[in-house]
Design a protein around this motif. Structure first.
Motif, PDB file in Angstrom:
ATOM      1  N   PRO A  44       0.813  -1.235   0.000  1.00 52.83           N
ATOM      2  CA  PRO A  44       0.000   0.000   0.000  1.00 52.83           C
ATOM      3  C   PRO A  44       0.833   1.266   0.000  1.00 52.83           C
ATOM      4  O   PRO A  44       0.584   2.163  -0.797  1.00 52.83           O
ATOM      5  CB  PRO A  44      -0.817  -0.129   1.275  1.00 52.83           C
ATOM      6  CG  PRO A  44      -0.961  -1.579   1.473  1.00 52.83           C
ATOM      7  CD  PRO A  44       0.325  -2.190   0.974  1.00 52.83           C
ATOM      8  N   GLU A  45       1.858   1.342   0.875  1.00 50.46           N
ATOM      9  CA  GLU A  45       2.624   2.589   0.885  1.00 50.46           C
ATOM     10  C   GLU A  45       3.508   2.704  -0.350  1.00 50.46           C
ATOM     11  O   GLU A  45       3.754   3.797  -0.837  1.00 50.46           O
ATOM     12  CB  GLU A  45       3.433   2.772   2.173  1.00 50.46           C
ATOM     13  CG  GLU A  45       4.424   1.690   2.499  1.00 50.46           C
ATOM     14  CD  GLU A  45       3.820   0.612   3.377  1.00 50.46           C
ATOM     15  OE1 GLU A  45       4.611  -0.110   3.993  1.00 50.46           O
ATOM     16  OE2 GLU A  45       2.584   0.502   3.454  1.00 50.46           O
ATOM     17  N   VAL A  48       2.278   4.399  -3.717  1.00 49.04           N
ATOM     18  CA  VAL A  48       2.585   5.777  -4.080  1.00 49.04           C
ATOM     19  C   VAL A  48       3.969   5.728  -4.705  1.00 49.04           C
ATOM     20  O   VAL A  48       4.975   5.772  -4.038  1.00 49.04           O
ATOM     21  CB  VAL A  48       2.550   6.683  -2.835  1.00 49.04           C
ATOM     22  CG1 VAL A  48       2.797   8.131  -3.235  1.00 49.04           C
ATOM     23  CG2 VAL A  48       1.221   6.557  -2.111  1.00 49.04           C
ATOM     24  N   ARG A 131      -1.469  14.396  -7.450  1.00 50.32           N
ATOM     25  CA  ARG A 131      -0.291  13.950  -6.703  1.00 50.32           C
ATOM     26  C   ARG A 131      -0.266  12.434  -6.583  1.00 50.32           C
ATOM     27  O   ARG A 131      -1.310  11.786  -6.484  1.00 50.32           O
ATOM     28  CB  ARG A 131      -0.322  14.532  -5.285  1.00 50.32           C
ATOM     29  CG  ARG A 131      -0.269  16.044  -5.241  1.00 50.32           C
ATOM     30  CD  ARG A 131       1.130  16.558  -5.548  1.00 50.32           C
ATOM     31  NE  ARG A 131       1.136  18.005  -5.663  1.00 50.32           N
ATOM     32  CZ  ARG A 131       1.846  18.822  -4.866  1.00 50.32           C
ATOM     33  NH1 ARG A 131       2.615  18.310  -3.923  1.00 50.32           N
ATOM     34  NH2 ARG A 131       1.797  20.110  -5.044  1.00 50.32           N
ATOM     35  N   PHE A 133       0.364  10.730  -4.173  1.00 52.51           N
ATOM     36  CA  PHE A 133      -0.194  10.310  -2.902  1.00 52.51           C
ATOM     37  C   PHE A 133      -1.646   9.870  -3.041  1.00 52.51           C
ATOM     38  O   PHE A 133      -2.120   9.006  -2.306  1.00 52.51           O
ATOM     39  CB  PHE A 133      -0.089  11.486  -1.921  1.00 52.51           C
ATOM     40  CG  PHE A 133      -0.743  11.242  -0.608  1.00 52.51           C
ATOM     41  CD1 PHE A 133      -0.176  10.373   0.327  1.00 52.51           C
ATOM     42  CD2 PHE A 133      -1.934  11.884  -0.280  1.00 52.51           C
ATOM     43  CE1 PHE A 133      -0.781  10.152   1.545  1.00 52.51           C
ATOM     44  CE2 PHE A 133      -2.538  11.657   0.932  1.00 52.51           C
ATOM     45  CZ  PHE A 133      -1.967  10.793   1.858  1.00 52.51           C
ATOM     46  N   ASP A 134      -2.372  10.483  -4.019  1.00 52.49           N
ATOM     47  CA  ASP A 134      -3.791  10.198  -4.157  1.00 52.49           C
ATOM     48  C   ASP A 134      -4.060   8.749  -4.540  1.00 52.49           C
ATOM     49  O   ASP A 134      -5.184   8.268  -4.443  1.00 52.49           O
ATOM     50  CB  ASP A 134      -4.421  11.149  -5.181  1.00 52.49           C
ATOM     51  CG  ASP A 134      -4.291  12.602  -4.733  1.00 52.49           C
ATOM     52  OD1 ASP A 134      -4.172  12.807  -3.498  1.00 52.49           O
ATOM     53  OD2 ASP A 134      -4.302  13.502  -5.588  1.00 52.49           O
ATOM     54  N   ILE A 136      -3.400   6.330  -2.875  1.00 50.19           N
ATOM     55  CA  ILE A 136      -3.833   5.541  -1.715  1.00 50.19           C
ATOM     56  C   ILE A 136      -5.361   5.464  -1.652  1.00 50.19           C
ATOM     57  O   ILE A 136      -5.905   4.569  -1.019  1.00 50.19           O
ATOM     58  CB  ILE A 136      -3.299   6.103  -0.378  1.00 50.19           C
ATOM     59  CG1 ILE A 136      -3.902   7.483  -0.083  1.00 50.19           C
ATOM     60  CG2 ILE A 136      -1.780   6.134  -0.337  1.00 50.19           C
ATOM     61  CD1 ILE A 136      -3.763   7.874   1.364  1.00 50.19           C
ATOM     62  N   PHE A 137      -6.029   6.417  -2.297  1.00 45.25           N
ATOM     63  CA  PHE A 137      -7.499   6.371  -2.263  1.00 45.25           C
ATOM     64  C   PHE A 137      -8.060   5.388  -3.289  1.00 45.25           C
ATOM     65  O   PHE A 137      -9.224   5.072  -3.267  1.00 45.25           O
ATOM     66  CB  PHE A 137      -8.080   7.768  -2.533  1.00 45.25           C
ATOM     67  CG  PHE A 137      -7.654   8.777  -1.509  1.00 45.25           C
ATOM     68  CD1 PHE A 137      -8.229   8.747  -0.244  1.00 45.25           C
ATOM     69  CD2 PHE A 137      -6.696   9.731  -1.792  1.00 45.25           C
ATOM     70  CE1 PHE A 137      -7.834   9.669   0.713  1.00 45.25           C
ATOM     71  CE2 PHE A 137      -6.314  10.644  -0.851  1.00 45.25           C
ATOM     72  CZ  PHE A 137      -6.871  10.622   0.411  1.00 45.25           C
ATOM     73  N   ASN A 139      -6.997   2.269  -3.770  1.00 47.08           N
ATOM     74  CA  ASN A 139      -6.775   0.872  -3.406  1.00 47.08           C
ATOM     75  C   ASN A 139      -7.945   0.261  -2.643  1.00 47.08           C
ATOM     76  O   ASN A 139      -7.848  -0.823  -2.108  1.00 47.08           O
ATOM     77  CB  ASN A 139      -5.521   0.746  -2.542  1.00 47.08           C
ATOM     78  CG  ASN A 139      -4.292   1.037  -3.374  1.00 47.08           C
ATOM     79  OD1 ASN A 139      -4.392   1.116  -4.592  1.00 47.08           O
ATOM     80  ND2 ASN A 139      -3.164   1.201  -2.716  1.00 47.08           N
ATOM     81  N   SER A 140      -9.047   1.033  -2.608  1.00 51.67           N
ATOM     82  CA  SER A 140     -10.133   0.545  -1.777  1.00 51.67           C
ATOM     83  C   SER A 140     -11.190  -0.206  -2.585  1.00 51.67           C
ATOM     84  O   SER A 140     -12.184  -0.642  -2.040  1.00 51.67           O
ATOM     85  CB  SER A 140     -10.787   1.742  -1.077  1.00 51.67           C
ATOM     86  OG  SER A 140     -11.229   2.652  -2.062  1.00 51.67           O
TER      87      SER A 140
END
Lengths: 196, 611
Positions: A44-45, A48, A131, A133-134, A136-137, A139-140
């Protein structure tokens, strides 16, 4: 007649078409881009993959596919510097994001055309830059009818990570779909940079 | 009804354009937000529970010494020393695991090429919809190193400043923080939580005035009231207190503390007090020394002026009488005779009062007061107050030196010759001195008194006259103080307003009689007996057997006085018994006759040749 090794079926056929598009369009857009399948296990981390991300959506015929490219501006500036003859630090920010938008637009457009030729009609969204970072949203989503592919486009200035997320609804919508890798063009001149 | 195909295409194109516009707007506004976070002046970061950075701002990149876009490869652990990181990581895991939703801690960052900075960290569980990823932690870090450095400097000042700075709450309880000097000045290491009265006022409570005690004791009464309430009481609060210092003796046995008060006002009402304590011991000690020096200079001048203005007769009297007393007191000391010492002191006091030698008089009075004030148990060791008598002797020596200088003819320093011992002196010599005394005494008690003397050309030896004059002084003083009424009382009793005293000396074939008479209210024998009984001078049985004359003559008994408070003039209860003893020592007798409302007559008798 295509050989057995260049013939794909189902989800793999869609993925193969997208990666083919990425390789051909990427080499044009990013200069000398070489596609390599990523062996990275994406935690998950680690999802990014870079500071920036451009993305585009293909949808139709029961599938929805999100294509993403993770990048940093340093790499893009140097690619653009080679093209324009400017120094990397002189390249304006919006040229960088335009470069990556165009990459996703070309890969998506190319994939859409190839899938359409094979009988799968899809629509293409506008490319978007955000970005990294987005991610991470993203993966749901329900992963049951979803396939992931990760690869990188290697340039002489570093790698651009890409991913494709393919969701099928209904699950069997690709059961009869097949795609064959097209023969390479002898005179490859679609690497012309015409968007500028 | 069917829709033409190019219409559908046009519709789709419009939809695409519309959504393109929205997307562009969203993208721009999001990018603005991202830049806002990028430029936050504090450290901002989102990381995995293991410290892997997934998002960070420019301030964080600065800590890592990398570019903003290089943050993804970083782990927070490299920012800390291993021990510090252990602490930090533990907090992060706690937040990531959902033990707490938020936690704060202060830890130093140890970026190798920079000064160590202390940051105040706030860790919070990342609350985005990230069910697909592992738990993430949002981290804010505010640089507080400058604040902490400033605090350290302040606290250094606070701990080294030689002032006791403390606050008390509404209940006068000492609340932190307070300056380190407080415990030094109050000699108490555990002041916090104690009551102000206990730590500050109690040790010197007895030294405070009753008003100060009242106000210091009721400080809580101003709490919760507007500030003017403090203004009303502030002038009566103790500003300088003295606290006994058991580790010191003598003049150093007191410590002085200066106190400054300031009300702490919150929401318009007094919520507590700020006190600033200052050690004033040295200042007060120096002030006292300065005063003593000044006093001593003044006393030299005063002594000289007093001696200088003595009438020649008085000067002679002083020279002979006090000299005799000083010699006598030396003997009394040697003989350990307290009673005799007291009598002599009384004599010195009397003569010096008449001569208006105030310092000598004050010293004698002081010594007398001290010795008379001794409890029975202390009497055995009365000699420990010998210093007081030494002071008198010193003072006398000073006076005598001045006298000698004044008596010496111009150009010589020879002390005037004194009458040879045994040579006869006329009693009339005493007159001026006695008149002076009576005048002084009368003035002191605000009475109008006339003294007339008939000396009958009686002569007695020099030393007898000296002692006799003391006796007469006592009797006259007593008469002025006790015997004669005030003018108003005299007039209403049908007498002349001025009280009359008469000394009449006669020489017969066998006797020398000296009578001292007053026309006062006489002595009430019953009252004398009652007083003597009350003072324990006589017992109940004794009182029953005494005649009226006996009762009257109780005033010659030691320890008798009809006045409760001792005055400088008479009434100590040693006056008349001293007279009786002195007369007896000269070989004479003393008696008295009195009539109520008419007056009293003392008669001293000597046989020829007996003194």
């Amino acid at each position: 007649m295509a050989s057995e090794s260049s013939k794909f079926a189902g989800s793999a056929a869609v993925m193969a078409a997208v990666k083919h598009a990425a390789k051909t369009e990427g080499s044009g857009q990013l200069r000398d881009a070489d596609l390599q399948l990523s062996s990275v296990v994406v935690t998950p981390e680690a999802a990014v993959r870079d500071h920036w991300m451009s993305l585009i959506l293909l949808a139709g015929g029961g599938i929805r596919m999100t294509l993403k490219a993770f990048y940093n501006t340093n790499l893009c500036r140097r690619v653009l510097a080679d093209i324009t003859g400017q120094k990397p630090e002189e390249i304006a920010d919006h040229f960088v994001s335009d470069l990556m938008r165009e990459l996703l637009n070309r890969v998506g457009g190319s994939a859409k055309r190839m899938l359409g030729d094979a009988g799968l009609t899809v629509g293409l969204s506008l490319p978007l830059v955000t970005r990294g970072f987005d991610q991470i949203f993203s993966n749901s989503t329900n992963q049951r009818d979803t396939d992931f592919e990760h690869w990188v486009l290697k340039t002489k200035y570093g790698a651009v990570a890409m991913s494709a997320e393919l969701t099928r609804a209904p699950a069997d919508c690709l059961n009869k779909f097949e795609w064959i890798v097209p023969a390479p063009k002898t005179d490859a001149d679609d690497g012309e940079l015409d968007f500028l | 009804m069917s829709v033409p195909a190019d219409n559908i295409a046009m519709n789709q194109n419009q939809i695409l354009q519309a959504s393109h516009h929205i997307l562009t707007l969203m993208e721009r506004s999001k990018e603005q937000l991202e830049r806002f976070v990028d430029r936050l002046p504090s450290v901002f970061c989102v990381s995995s529970a293991q410290g892997q950075v997934v998002k960070g701002n420019a301030e964080l990149a600065d800590r890592f010494g990398c570019q903003l876009e290089g943050l993804l490869a970083k782990n927070l652990s490299s920012l800390f020393k291993p021990a510090t990181w252990t602490l930090f990581a533990e907090q992060m895991r706690g937040v990531a695991a959902g033990d707490t939703s938020q936690t704060s801690l202060e830890l130093p960052l140890d970026a190798s090429d920079k000064d160590v900075k202390t940051l105040s960290w706030t860790l919070r569980a990342f609350d985005g919809n990230t069910s697909g990823s592992g738990p993430l932690v949002t981290i804010f870090g505010v640089d507080v190193s400058e604040i902490r450095a400033y605090e350290r400097q302040l606290s250094q000042i606070f701990s080294t400043i030689p002032l006791g700075i403390l606050r008390v709450d509404q209940h006068l309880k000492v609340v932190p923080p307070l300056s380190a000097y407080v415990s030094r000045i109050l000699r108490d290491d555990h002041v916090v939580g104690k009551n102000l009265k206990e730590v500050l006022f109690a040790p010197g409570w007895e030294q405070l005035s009753s008003l100060q005690r009242e106000y210091a004791g009721n400080l809580t009464s101003i709490m919760g009231f507007p500030e003017f309430q403090y203004e009303m009481i502030k002038d009566n609060l103790p500003r300088l207190i003295s606290i006994p210092d058991p580790s010191q003796t003598g003049p150093k046995a007191l410590r002085w503390i200066g106190i400054n008060y300031d009300p702490i006002v919150q929401d318009g009402v007094i919520d507590g007090l700020l006190l600033i304590l200052e050690d004033r011991t040295e200042v007060e000690r120096m002030r006292a020394e300065q005063e003593a020096r000044q006093l001593s200079e003044e006393s030299v001048i005063r002594r000289f002026v007093e001696v200088r203005r003595l009438e020649p007769e008085v000067r002679r009297m002083v020279q002979t009488d006090i000299r005799a007393f000083i010699d006598s007191i030396g003997q009394s000391l040697a003989a350990n005779d307290l009673a005799q010492t007291l009598r002599t002191l009384h004599g010195i006091k009397g003569v010096s009062r008449v001569a208006q030698l105030t310092q000598l008089k004050d010293l004698a009075h002081g010594a007398e007061t001290t010795l008379l004030g001794l409890a029975a148990a202390e009497k055995a060791s009365w000699r420990q107050h010998e210093g007081l008598i030494a002071g008198i002797v010193d003072e006398w020596n000073e006076v005598e030196t001045i006298l000698a200088a004044l008596n010496a003819p111009v150009g010589t320093h020879k002390v005037a010759t004194q009458p040879a011992p045994g040579s006869l002196v006329a009693l009339a010599h005493m007159e001026s001195r006695l008149k002076l005394t009576v005048k002084e005494t009368a003035k002191a008690v605000s009475k109008d008194v006339e003294l007339s003397c008939k000396w009958g050309d009686v002569h007695l030896p020099q030393e007898v006259v000296g002692k006799l004059s003391e006796c007469l002084l006592h009797i006259l003083n007593n008469a002025v103080d006790h015997g004669l009424e005030a003018s108003t009382a005299r007039v209403s009793a049908g007498k002349r307003s001025a009280g009359r005293l008469v000394i009449h000396a006669v020489r017969t074939d066998k006797l020398i009689e000296i009578m001292v008479a007053d026309d006062g209210h006489g002595i009430n024998g019953v009252a004398v007996a009652r007083s003597a009984l009350a003072k324990g001078v006589i017992t109940q049985q004794e009182a029953a057997t005494l005649s009226l004359q006996d009762k009257i003559e109780l005033i010659f008994r030691p320890g008798f006085s009809t006045r409760d408070a001792a005055s400088e003039i008479s009434g100590r209860g040693i006056g008349l018994d001293a007279v009786a003893a002195a007369v007896k020592s000269l070989g004479g007798t003393i008696s008295l006759a009195t009539e109520l409302g008419e007056g009293t007559t003392f008669t001293i008798r000597f046989e020829h040749g007996s003194p």
